[in-house]
Design an enzyme around this catalytic site. Sequence first.
Site: not given
Length: 288
Positions: A46-47
């Site tokens: 995830e970002t």
Amino acid sequence: MQIPVFTVDAFTNRPFFGNPAAVCLLENDLDEDLHQKIAMEMNLSETAFIRKLHPGDDFNKSSCFGLRWFTPANEVPLCGHATLAAAAVLFLIQKNKHSVLTFVTLSGELRARQVEDHIVLDLPLYVTYPQVLQEVEELIKAAVGDMIVQDLRYSPDTKKLLVRLSDAYERSVLEELQVSAQCFLSAEKTGKVKGLILTLKGNSSGKHKGYDFYTRYFAPWYGVLEDPVTGSAHAVLSSYWSEQLGKKEMLAFQCSRRGGELKISLRNDGRVDIAGRVAIVLKGNLTF
């Protein structure tokens, strides 16, 4: 353009354990396609993108921010570990002094607060319903082979399938299980599953005593074969194991290779507090 970026290992206090998330601080609006390009570049599960909601907002002084999460493949509606990471950047790096931070997200407003060396997330609590085995039999076979499945549940709100393995199995069996998550894509015929949870009841004796349950989580539908530690999955697991164990306070461990610990507390308002520690391992700037 320069964008401050951080890598935070969530649900651990040890660098290179837990679940790493990238966190970007957006001073200005970002072109829509750049969110996905940056997430692909960071190449973590995830970002997170924290954005200001009003022109006068300040990462140091404001208490409410916009928050979005992207895997390398697409945007997701909820991510616990990247929310923990985002709160850590604001509390620990930006030195935000508010006792509670609010994030406006696709899953509504989420809140984070500091309690000693933990950050506590206030997340939705998702109920599960019994799932007919025949409907997902090929997927279960792809995940656990001939292992004994004790219970099977489905969370329609999150599209997660919960597979509880027999209480006869030890934690080591779950840890050592070889899973080819890429095969899930062809084995899942219903179109309704977007995440698969394997879970096991904790052991009250032995060297790992103290954990109420163990988990591994797979989401190849979102480009994540196995997620190291998953807050959103525990928003589903919390309701299930609370019902099974008759407890509202629980300690969970996700048995990925990196591993991570989650403290769970069911609230009286139908939500759940999930707490974890963090280790900040990278600070820098994206330049393009």
